[in-house]
Write a protein that holds these residues in place. Structure first.
Motif, PDB file in Angstrom:
ATOM      1  N   ASP A 376       7.696  71.741 -66.154  1.00  0.00           N
ATOM      2  CA  ASP A 376       8.455  70.520 -65.956  1.00  0.00           C
ATOM      3  C   ASP A 376       9.769  70.858 -65.247  1.00  0.00           C
ATOM      4  O   ASP A 376      10.541  71.682 -65.728  1.00  0.00           O
ATOM      5  N   ARG A 377      10.024  70.218 -64.124  1.00  0.00           N
ATOM      6  CA  ARG A 377      11.213  70.558 -63.331  1.00  0.00           C
ATOM      7  C   ARG A 377      12.508  70.267 -64.061  1.00  0.00           C
ATOM      8  O   ARG A 377      13.462  71.063 -64.032  1.00  0.00           O
ATOM      9  N   LYS A 378      12.588  69.130 -64.746  1.00  0.00           N
ATOM     10  CA  LYS A 378      13.850  68.704 -65.336  1.00  0.00           C
ATOM     11  C   LYS A 378      14.272  69.562 -66.523  1.00  0.00           C
ATOM     12  O   LYS A 378      15.451  69.741 -66.784  1.00  0.00           O
ATOM     13  N   THR A 379      13.279  70.080 -67.264  1.00  0.00           N
ATOM     14  CA  THR A 379      13.596  70.828 -68.480  1.00  0.00           C
ATOM     15  C   THR A 379      13.277  72.310 -68.386  1.00  0.00           C
ATOM     16  O   THR A 379      13.762  73.106 -69.188  1.00  0.00           O
ATOM     17  N   ASN A 532      13.863  71.882 -57.886  1.00  0.00           N
ATOM     18  CA  ASN A 532      15.069  71.475 -58.593  1.00  0.00           C
ATOM     19  C   ASN A 532      16.303  71.574 -57.697  1.00  0.00           C
ATOM     20  O   ASN A 532      17.416  71.750 -58.174  1.00  0.00           O
ATOM     21  N   ILE A 558      17.367  75.821 -67.594  1.00  0.00           N
ATOM     22  CA  ILE A 558      17.996  75.377 -66.351  1.00  0.00           C
ATOM     23  C   ILE A 558      19.311  76.119 -66.171  1.00  0.00           C
ATOM     24  O   ILE A 558      20.211  76.036 -67.009  1.00  0.00           O
ATOM     25  N   ASP A 620       8.442  66.174 -60.057  1.00  0.00           N
ATOM     26  CA  ASP A 620       8.709  66.485 -61.464  1.00  0.00           C
ATOM     27  C   ASP A 620       7.848  67.586 -62.061  1.00  0.00           C
ATOM     28  O   ASP A 620       8.197  68.126 -63.113  1.00  0.00           O
TER      29      ASP A 620
END
Length: 757
Positions: A376-379, A532, A558, A620
């Motif tokens: 998952d890109r965001k997390t 990201n 991240i 994402d």
């Protein structure tokens, strides 16, 4: 009067009048201020006082500390592993231990452990004071422990105490070791040591280890097998032959030789017999019940991550100590694995690949090893992982192994380095998506002290082409030159910043073809950082790890900005062309389940078709899929994938645009959720309208031998409309491209070359 005369006067009873000192003399030659308090007498006295204090404390500690009851077996508990939603994935912790009398272990085998860990064992007092002092000082300074413990001390740590790295525990270890050495025989201590040590593969004690590694009882072990088990204790995970990296295998062989050479030096083994011994390769592991399918891969990956974190935060000094801490039980470990996405990934591999493998009909089908990781890109969470066909059938996790070349999936990193470093061609033109290069096959690179002239796939000449088209078609000659233009040191530096392990790699032009080793987990992290917008993503498989006696702080997946957003977004924009107008078009762009989803990615097929990759991403979700050719027969060397699933060997290659891209598409389009678009800050690449066409006045970096043979890159952005009937610009396969759910993969090129794609 000189000093000699003064000394003689004193011996005769004479006295020398003290000279009068002026204030100037006091300032010049007298002791004043802080120097009066730090004479050699006060310093020596302080040291002596400290030593007396420590000795007194040790005497008190010795008098007040008893040998406790053993806790090695009594405190064992289960570990619970959970999916991200809290549902149970697995429960482990049944102790695999069976104590054996020392008399049942061949004498030469017993001595291998002494030769490995503590040659003075039979004559020492049970402690290594120098090593223990060093360990205490390192603990106080936060450096962690170092080697130096005796067999007695290690046994005390294993059986009576814990693996905690504290001064109190180390002092207790010292005192109990002294007492134990006085009260028990050396045979008693040695038996306890080899019966309580952890050997990896879930095995505690020599009997369990003998079964785990050689499928025999301890009493039947040979001296060379014993030497391997003794060598293992230094780093069970790193030295387990079934999962060891090439470096790990080299190190354990060196350790094995060290053990046997020590035995010769101690007169415990005849030199002639030693010369005849060959390294005893362990047998394949037999996984524990309940770990079948993908479960074992997920649990092992989570454990390995926890081991590293325990060492990083100082709860354990070595991976071996961390293994012992976790194996003692009492942990609840929650993974980031999303149960639904995990199901989608497993189903995609089955539908697109494994259902088509028939080892009874084609022996090569048994050599196909798939692996995949989704992030998952965001997390930065690892939401799905595919480690192999079955943990019981193939112990090595294909998702985390690093022994296969990533091939052309490395090319986007070269472009990223060029954009980040604002590099220029040999004739001074800035490198961007529209820069024209000479795509002639086998063209020698210019500007390098090391000669390199890689052929293109099928030895095809492209003439003058843009970087965008070169990426779409995966043109080797262009990226070899670009790597030299940027500087291979800079390429590897940027690759490392993006998340690739580049330590020890030579900065040579051949690396532009992705000739190093990499894992799907590693490549997923690299592409996640691009997705990201250049902010570092380090894939994390563990969500939390809880234990009643200790806490584990997990790092944020991240991280910081490692390359500029514009550089990262430009690479993403360029990589949409690979999907919409390049080597992945038939499997991804033409997939009806895409529904207009914007996608970026890169195919890769290694030398001699030993590996095939597709690493791609939506805004994402990033997923890297690799297929690896590994012989089903021991010692499992790397072999070609050519001919698998019934494709004609040498013609129907398994390449990145075939099964890997099909697996990627089937998984991603089922798991992605709502259709989305990239948010890009760039004016370059296939995802946006170019700001201006390539200038005719821009001359290529090398003069081509013929006129350009290709058109500029696609200028229109991708749309949600179905693909047109126009053929793809990449080299067509020998037959019509199949739909993603058919039995045959798309081949990027029909002839098996001796280069990367």
């Amino acid at each position: 009067m000189g000093r000699a005369e003064e000394r003689r006067a004193r011996q005769r009873g004479g006295r020398r009048a003290a000279p009068e000192r002026s204030s100037a003399g006091d300032a010049k030659g007298g002791k004043s201020g802080i120097r009066r308090f730090f004479t050699w007498k006060t310093v020596l006295g302080s040291i002596f006082g400290f030593v007396l204090l420590v000795m007194g404390a040790l005497v008190v500690l010795y008098a007040t500390t008893d040998i406790p009851a053993g806790n090695a077996a009594a405190t064992q508990q289960s570990n619970i592993y959970k999916y991200s939603d809290g549902s149970i994935l697995a429960r482990t912790g049944e102790v695999n231990r069976e104590n054996v009398d020392l008399a049942e272990v061949p004498k030469e085998v017993r001595l291998t452990f002494v030769a490995a860990e503590n040659k003075s064992f039979f004559t020492d007092s049970g402690i290594d004071l120098k090593g223990t002092t060093r360990g205490i000082l390192n603990t106080l300074s936060g450096k962690g422990a170092q080697g130096g413990s005796t067999i007695t001390q290690q046994y005390v740590k294993n059986y009576y105490l814990t693996q905690d790295q504290t001064v109190t525990r180390k002092l207790k270890e010292l005192v109990i070791s002294l007492k134990l050495d006085r009260q028990k025989s050396k045979d008693y201590i040695l038996a306890g040591y080899i019966n309580t040590s952890y050997y990896g593969r879930g095995a505690y004690g020599i009997q369990a280890a003998a079964q785990a590694y050689y499928h025999k009882d301890a009493k039947k072990l040979s001296v060379e097998e014993g030497a391997y088990l003794a060598a293992l204790l230094q780093a069970p995970s790193q030295y387990d032959w079934a999962v060891a990296s090439p470096t790990g295998k080299r190190l354990v062989k060196e350790r094995w030789n060290y053990v046997l050479d020590n035995m010769v030096g101690q007169k415990w083994l005849d030199a002639g017999k030693r010369a005849e011994l060959k390294f005893p390769v362990p047998k394949a592991p037999r996984p524990a019940p309940g770990m079948e399918g993908q479960t074992g891969y997920l649990v092992d990956a989570a454990r390995a991550s926890l081991y590293r974190q325990l060492v990083a935060q100082g709860s354990a000094s070595t991976i071996s100590d961390a293994e012992a801490l976790v194996s003692a039980g009492g942990w609840t470990i929650t993974l980031n694995i999303d149960k639904k996405k995990q199901h989608h990934l497993e189903q995609a591999v089955k539908d697109q690949l494994t259902s088509k493998l028939d080892p009874e009909k084609r022996s090569v089908d048994a050599d196909v090893q798939p692996g995949a990781v989704s992030v998952d890109r965001k997390t930065g969470r690892v939401v799905a992982m595919y480690g192999g066909i079955d943990y019981f059938k193939h112990y090595t996790n294909n998702a985390t192994r690093r022994d296969y070349q990533p091939a052309s999936t490395f090319k986007p990193l070269i472009l990223a380095a060029a954009l980040e470093e604002e590099a220029k061609t040999q004739d001074g033109r800035p490198i961007n998506a529209n820069t024209i290069y000479d795509g002639t096959s086998g063209r020698p690179v210019k500007g390098s002290a090391i000669g390199f002239a890689p052929p293109n796939e099928d030895d095809q000449d492209y003439g003058d082409i843009t970087v965008q088209t070169a990426m779409n078609k995966s043109v080797n000659s262009v990226f070899a030159q670009m790597g030299v233009d940027v500087g291979m040191d800079e390429v590897l530096k940027v690759a490392g910043e993006l998340g690739m392990d580049t330590k020890g790699l030579e900065a040579v032009p051949a690396q532009t073809l992705g000739t190093m080793g990499a894992s799907p987990l590693e490549m997923a992290g690299v592409y996640a950082t691009l997705d990201n917008h250049g902010k570092k993503v380090t894939p994390a498989i563990i969500k939390s790890a809880d234990h009643k006696d200790r806490s584990v702080e997990l790092p944020d997946p991240i991280g910081d900005q490692v390359i500029s957003r514009e550089a990262a977004d430009t690479v993403t924009s360029v990589l949409t062309g690979v999907v919409d107008d390049g080597t992945a078009r038939a499997s991804v762009q033409d997939n009806p389940a895409r529904r207009g989803q914007q996608v970026a990615g890169k195919t890769g097929t290694s030398d001699n078709n030993k590996s095939a990759w597709f690493t791609g991403y939506t805004p994402d979700l990033i997923t890297s899929v690799g297929l690896f050719g590994e012989s089903a027969k021991a010692p499992h060397p790397q072999v070609t994938l050519s001919g698998a699933t019934g494709l004609i060997p040498g013609v129907g290659r398994i390449n990145g645009g075939g099964y890997p891209a099909q697996i990627w598409a089937a998984y991603t389009f089922a798991a992605m959720g709502e259709v989305s678009k990239f948010d890009l800050e760039t004016r370059q690449g296939a995802a946006v309208q170019p700001s201006a066409p390539p200038s005719p006045s821009e001359s290529p970096s090398e003069s081509p031998s013929e006129s350009p043979t290709t058109e500029p890159p696609t200028s229109e952005p991708p749309t949600s409309e179905p693909p047109t009937s126009e053929p793809p610009t990449s080299e067509p396969p020998t037959s019509e491209p199949p739909a993603p759910d058919t039995s045959q993969p798309v081949t990027e090129n029909p002839v098996e070359p001796n280069n990367q794609q």
